[in-house]
Write a protein that holds these residues in place. Structure first.
Motif, short mmCIF file in Angstrom:
data_model
loop_
_atom_site.label_atom_id
_atom_site.label_comp_id
_atom_site.label_asym_id
_atom_site.label_seq_id
_atom_site.Cartn_x
_atom_site.Cartn_y
_atom_site.Cartn_z
N GLU A 161 0.86 3.76 -3.15
CA GLU A 161 0.20 5.05 -3.00
C GLU A 161 1.18 6.21 -3.16
OE1 GLU A 161 -2.20 4.88 0.57
OE2 GLU A 161 -3.84 3.94 -0.55
N ALA A 194 -3.73 4.08 -8.77
CA ALA A 194 -5.02 4.27 -8.11
C ALA A 194 -5.63 2.89 -7.88
CB ALA A 194 -5.95 5.14 -8.95
N ARG A 250 0.81 -1.22 0.00
CA ARG A 250 0.00 0.00 0.00
C ARG A 250 0.84 1.28 0.00
NH1 ARG A 250 -4.86 1.57 4.17
NH2 ARG A 250 -5.46 3.49 3.12
N ASP A 251 1.75 1.42 0.95
CA ASP A 251 2.52 2.65 1.06
C ASP A 251 3.33 2.93 -0.20
OD1 ASP A 251 1.48 3.04 3.59
OD2 ASP A 251 3.28 2.35 4.64
#
Length: 96
Positions: A81, A87, A77-78
């Motif tokens: 993102e 997206a 995720r990190d």
């Protein structure tokens, strides 16, 4: 090799992990949520005994005892993102 049959998502992978870039070889399982490992019953399925990496979008590590010995847990995720071109909403998880 991407596995389109029953069992882990990728077979025969080789990764370099950690600061020491330790070489690990085996299978890889992908999930959105780490708890999917438990919900799908992979811990009781011998097809998943060679999993060396459990790769998930969200970060909520499982207990080491729930995964095969030495299996690394990787949350994306990190990193994803941080990429302005990424997206999550654009992923078609139903195609997976």
């Amino acid at each position: 090799m991407w596995n389109l049959e029953a069992g882990p998502d990728f077979l025969g992978a080789v990764l370099r992990v950690g600061k020491e870039r330790r070489r690990v070889a085996g299978d890889i399982e992908l999930h959105i949520h780490p708890s999917d490992w438990r919900q799908h019953g992979h811990g009781e399925d011998p097809n998943y005994a060679r999993v060396i990496a459990h790769v998930c979008f969200f970060d909520a590590p499982l207990l080491e005892a729930e995964l095969p010995a030495g299996c690394v847990q990787i949350a994306l995720r990190d990193s994803l993102e941080a990429n302005p071109l990424f997206a999550f909403e654009n992923l078609d998880v139903t195609a997976y």
